[in-house]
Motif scaffolding. Structure first.
Motif, PDB file in Angstrom:
ATOM      1  N   ILE A  98       9.136   5.057  -9.319  1.00 28.49           N
ATOM      2  CA  ILE A  98       7.911   4.968  -8.507  1.00 28.49           C
ATOM      3  C   ILE A  98       7.340   3.555  -8.630  1.00 28.49           C
ATOM      4  O   ILE A  98       7.209   3.018  -9.733  1.00 28.49           O
ATOM      5  CB  ILE A  98       6.851   5.986  -8.987  1.00 28.49           C
ATOM      6  N   GLY A  99       6.981   2.957  -7.521  1.00 27.69           N
ATOM      7  CA  GLY A  99       6.262   1.672  -7.526  1.00 27.69           C
ATOM      8  C   GLY A  99       6.962   0.616  -8.358  1.00 27.69           C
ATOM      9  O   GLY A  99       8.144   0.352  -8.192  1.00 27.69           O
ATOM     10  N   ASP A 100       6.209   0.008  -9.265  1.00 29.83           N
ATOM     11  CA  ASP A 100       6.768  -0.986 -10.178  1.00 29.83           C
ATOM     12  C   ASP A 100       6.203  -0.715 -11.569  1.00 29.83           C
ATOM     13  O   ASP A 100       5.391   0.197 -11.750  1.00 29.83           O
ATOM     14  CB  ASP A 100       6.445  -2.401  -9.695  1.00 29.83           C
ATOM     15  N   SER A 181       7.185  -1.943   1.927  1.00 32.69           N
ATOM     16  CA  SER A 181       6.199  -1.142   1.186  1.00 32.69           C
ATOM     17  C   SER A 181       6.784  -0.570  -0.099  1.00 32.69           C
ATOM     18  O   SER A 181       6.038  -0.245  -1.014  1.00 32.69           O
ATOM     19  CB  SER A 181       5.689   0.014   2.047  1.00 32.69           C
ATOM     20  N   ARG A 182       8.091  -0.429  -0.156  1.00 30.01           N
ATOM     21  CA  ARG A 182       8.820   0.142  -1.303  1.00 30.01           C
ATOM     22  C   ARG A 182       8.641   1.648  -1.439  1.00 30.01           C
ATOM     23  O   ARG A 182       9.152   2.237  -2.379  1.00 30.01           O
ATOM     24  CB  ARG A 182       8.460  -0.556  -2.627  1.00 30.01           C
ATOM     25  N   TYR A 183       7.896   2.249  -0.513  1.00 24.37           N
ATOM     26  CA  TYR A 183       7.823   3.715  -0.509  1.00 24.37           C
ATOM     27  C   TYR A 183       9.086   4.250   0.159  1.00 24.37           C
ATOM     28  O   TYR A 183       9.659   3.598   1.025  1.00 24.37           O
ATOM     29  CB  TYR A 183       6.619   4.192   0.301  1.00 24.37           C
ATOM     30  N   PRO A 184       9.527   5.471  -0.224  1.00 23.84           N
ATOM     31  CA  PRO A 184      10.729   6.002   0.428  1.00 23.84           C
ATOM     32  C   PRO A 184      10.523   6.259   1.919  1.00 23.84           C
ATOM     33  O   PRO A 184       9.487   6.769   2.331  1.00 23.84           O
ATOM     34  CB  PRO A 184      10.999   7.316  -0.319  1.00 23.84           C
ATOM     35  N   ILE A 243       7.668   1.876  13.474  1.00 16.67           N
ATOM     36  CA  ILE A 243       8.437   0.645  13.657  1.00 16.67           C
ATOM     37  C   ILE A 243       9.567   0.513  12.644  1.00 16.67           C
ATOM     38  O   ILE A 243      10.495  -0.253  12.839  1.00 16.67           O
ATOM     39  CB  ILE A 243       7.544  -0.626  13.590  1.00 16.67           C
ATOM     40  N   HIS A 244       9.481   1.268  11.552  1.00 15.92           N
ATOM     41  CA  HIS A 244      10.503   1.159  10.509  1.00 15.92           C
ATOM     42  C   HIS A 244      11.717   2.040  10.774  1.00 15.92           C
ATOM     43  O   HIS A 244      12.785   1.784  10.236  1.00 15.92           O
ATOM     44  CB  HIS A 244       9.906   1.512   9.145  1.00 15.92           C
ATOM     45  N   GLY A 245      11.544   3.069  11.595  1.00 18.01           N
ATOM     46  CA  GLY A 245      12.673   3.943  11.867  1.00 18.01           C
ATOM     47  C   GLY A 245      12.280   5.049  12.831  1.00 18.01           C
ATOM     48  O   GLY A 245      11.175   5.590  12.737  1.00 18.01           O
TER      49      GLY A 245
ATOM     50  N   HIS B  37      -4.373 -15.130 -11.760  1.00 15.68           N
ATOM     51  CA  HIS B  37      -4.534 -15.483 -10.350  1.00 15.68           C
ATOM     52  C   HIS B  37      -4.696 -14.267  -9.456  1.00 15.68           C
ATOM     53  O   HIS B  37      -4.243 -13.183  -9.808  1.00 15.68           O
ATOM     54  CB  HIS B  37      -3.321 -16.289  -9.879  1.00 15.68           C
ATOM     55  N   VAL B  38      -5.330 -14.487  -8.311  1.00 17.00           N
ATOM     56  CA  VAL B  38      -5.394 -13.472  -7.260  1.00 17.00           C
ATOM     57  C   VAL B  38      -4.458 -13.936  -6.149  1.00 17.00           C
ATOM     58  O   VAL B  38      -4.695 -14.964  -5.524  1.00 17.00           O
ATOM     59  CB  VAL B  38      -6.824 -13.304  -6.693  1.00 17.00           C
ATOM     60  N   GLY B  39      -3.387 -13.189  -5.941  1.00 18.80           N
ATOM     61  CA  GLY B  39      -2.437 -13.569  -4.900  1.00 18.80           C
ATOM     62  C   GLY B  39      -2.689 -12.754  -3.656  1.00 18.80           C
ATOM     63  O   GLY B  39      -3.307 -13.201  -2.700  1.00 18.80           O
ATOM     64  N   CYS B  40      -2.225 -11.513  -3.674  1.00 23.44           N
ATOM     65  CA  CYS B  40      -2.310 -10.684  -2.471  1.00 23.44           C
ATOM     66  C   CYS B  40      -3.566  -9.840  -2.444  1.00 23.44           C
ATOM     67  O   CYS B  40      -4.041  -9.467  -1.396  1.00 23.44           O
ATOM     68  CB  CYS B  40      -1.090  -9.770  -2.393  1.00 23.44           C
ATOM     69  N   ASP B  41      -4.094  -9.493  -3.643  1.00 27.00           N
ATOM     70  CA  ASP B  41      -5.258  -8.611  -3.745  1.00 27.00           C
ATOM     71  C   ASP B  41      -4.962  -7.197  -3.256  1.00 27.00           C
ATOM     72  O   ASP B  41      -5.872  -6.439  -2.959  1.00 27.00           O
ATOM     73  CB  ASP B  41      -6.452  -9.218  -2.980  1.00 27.00           C
ATOM     74  N   THR B  42      -3.680  -6.851  -3.097  1.00 26.57           N
ATOM     75  CA  THR B  42      -3.335  -5.495  -2.638  1.00 26.57           C
ATOM     76  C   THR B  42      -2.313  -4.825  -3.559  1.00 26.57           C
ATOM     77  O   THR B  42      -1.543  -3.978  -3.125  1.00 26.57           O
ATOM     78  CB  THR B  42      -2.765  -5.520  -1.209  1.00 26.57           C
ATOM     79  N   SER B  43      -2.266  -5.209  -4.809  1.00 25.36           N
ATOM     80  CA  SER B  43      -1.397  -4.608  -5.840  1.00 25.36           C
ATOM     81  C   SER B  43       0.089  -4.849  -5.605  1.00 25.36           C
ATOM     82  O   SER B  43       0.917  -4.137  -6.155  1.00 25.36           O
ATOM     83  CB  SER B  43      -1.601  -3.088  -5.995  1.00 25.36           C
TER      84      SER B  43
END
Lengths: 272, 163
Positions: A98-100, A181-184, A243-245, B37-43
């Motif tokens: 999940i995520g990172d 987005s890295r979501y499935p 737009i992704h699929g 730093h603040v890069g994207c601010d969206t995680s």
């Protein structure tokens, strides 16, 4: 983010009370969906009730054929847990995808289940592993819990305190990630249970969120291998298209991921 | 407003802030620790990664109030006086940066990654684990090299300490 009041609850009862006292509160678990949404001002809440210090929502235990995970357990804690790895190794591996790493240090199982993002990983596992969602007032079968996009059977103010999974004979997970987005875009959890029944949970692809693929379940009950899926297809009318699929692309991707999950039993495969 | 008290780089700090104050803004604006730093601010990008209670987190997605009572380590807290942390030294040695914007987050994530793998790291694991940190200059190659080199050096240090 608009102004808000932060409240930290030390018990489930206190959390419910703080929620009820506010006019438009939200529960804060890992916050990795809620806070980004609030920062973009897509959501507004006057009070955030932090659930992460509630001791009763922590812990992982195995009893008989049931694995129970406290609602406050983070993805990192679940994926690294020897109890989870021992009971359902594919679930541990799925949660570890999940995520990172930083997201997994904050995000929780209760938050993921309650949010029911149509592309979250957990709902597919909850469906395939015949999970029971435990709340502060009742128990809800996963089959009845995920009702629509971001919608669940939870009542206003109800809290997911834990999730119990049925330990299967064998299970596997595979997903194809959206590269941005890295979501499935399609994630499939297959499980063969000890009573011989098969359950297949699909996330990322369905127009109404996670769902069980009943036709595949019936085919796999006789022959639990990818060959059994030959000739079975999903109705693109049930699939998301963006737009992704296209819906047709996603319908095919679900079948491919089901095959990959069956080829990787005991584990989880994240493609791209 | 809420009073938050936490340990930042070993020093106890206490400030009154808005409840909606993000941890990254608390560090940068209220404490002047602009290394984060603040890069994207969206995680997504990981430029804001710090350690909260020993774990790498994206400080743009944590409220300062959530960290109340906790312990935070930022890039400023990594070196021991003039002696760079082994991973900072490895980034210098292996040229693991170009513009440097992502570097504080890369290093804080790298330290967390090394600490979570005490038995050692391989290149594939490092690349997979860097999922949450984006670099738009280097192509990651020298960042991966630096993390692998520091991991090896830190293991050597741990072995020596054990002997």
């Amino acid at each position: 983010m608009y102004p808000l009041s932060y409240r930290r609850a030390s018990s489930v009862d206190e959390a419910r009370r703080l929620f009820q006292e506010a006019s438009d509160a939200a529960y804060l678990a890992g916050g990795h969906t809620l806070l980004p949404t609030m920062k973009q001002r897509l959501a507004v809440h006057d009070v955030l009730v932090d659930l992460t210090r509630i001791e009763a929502m922590r812990g992982i235990s195995v009893s008989g054929d049931t694995l129970t995970i406290g609602g406050g357990m983070t993805h990192a804690e679940v994926s690294e847990s020897s109890e989870v790895k021992g009971a359902i190794s594919s679930l541990a591996a799925m949660v570890g995808s999940i995520g990172d790493a930083q997201v997994r240090h904050r995000g929780t199982i209760g938050g993921s289940i309650a949010n029911n993002d149509p592309a979250a990983d957990y709902p597919s596992a909850a469906l395939a592993l015949a999970a029971t969602i435990k709340t502060d007032s009742r128990e809800i079968a996963a089959d009845d819990f995920f009702t629509a996009l971001y919608e669940t059977a939870l009542e206003e103010g109800e809290i997911v305190t834990g999730v119990s999974f049925r330990i299967p004979e064998t299970a596997g997970y595979a997903k194809f990630r959206n590269p941005a987005s890295r979501y499935p875009m399609a994630g499939v959890f297959v499980a063969k249970h000890k009573d011989g029944s098969v359950r297949v949970g699909v996330t990322g692809a369905g127009m109404e969120g996670a769902f069980r693929w009943h036709e595949a379940e019936e085919a796999l009950a006789g022959n639990f291998s990818g060959e059994a899926l030959a000739g079975i297809s999903l109705d693109p009318g049930m699939m998301m298209g963006d737009i992704h699929g296209s819906p047709e692309y996603r319908a095919n991707l679900v079948a491919v991921m089901a095959g990959r999950a069956l080829a990787n039993l005991g584990s989880a495969e994240a493609i791209i | 407003m809420v009073t938050v008290t936490m340990t930042v780089n070993g020093r106890q700090v206490s400030k009154e802030v808005e409840d909606r104050r993000l941890l990254v803004d608390f560090l940068r604006e209220d404490l002047g620790l602009t290394g984060t730093h603040v890069g994207c601010d969206t995680s997504q990008c990981g430029a804001c990664v710090v350690h909260l209670d020993g774990k790498a987190v994206k400080s743009c997605t944590v409220l300062a109030a959530q960290a109340d009572g906790g312990s935070v380590k930022t890039i400023e807290g990594l070196a021991n006086g003039a002696d760079l942390h082994p991973l900072q030294a490895a980034f210098k040695e292996h040229h693991g940066l170009q513009c440097g914007f992502c570097t504080p987050g890369m290093i804080m994530s790298g330290v967390d990654l090394i600490e979570r793998h005490p038995d050692g790291l391989d290149e594939k694991t490092v690349r997979v684990e860097l999922e949450g940190n984006i670099c738009r200059c280097t192509g990651y190659h020298n960042i991966v090299k630096a993390i692998l080199a520091a991991a090896e050096e830190m293991r050597g240090g741990m072995r020596q300490a054990a002997e």
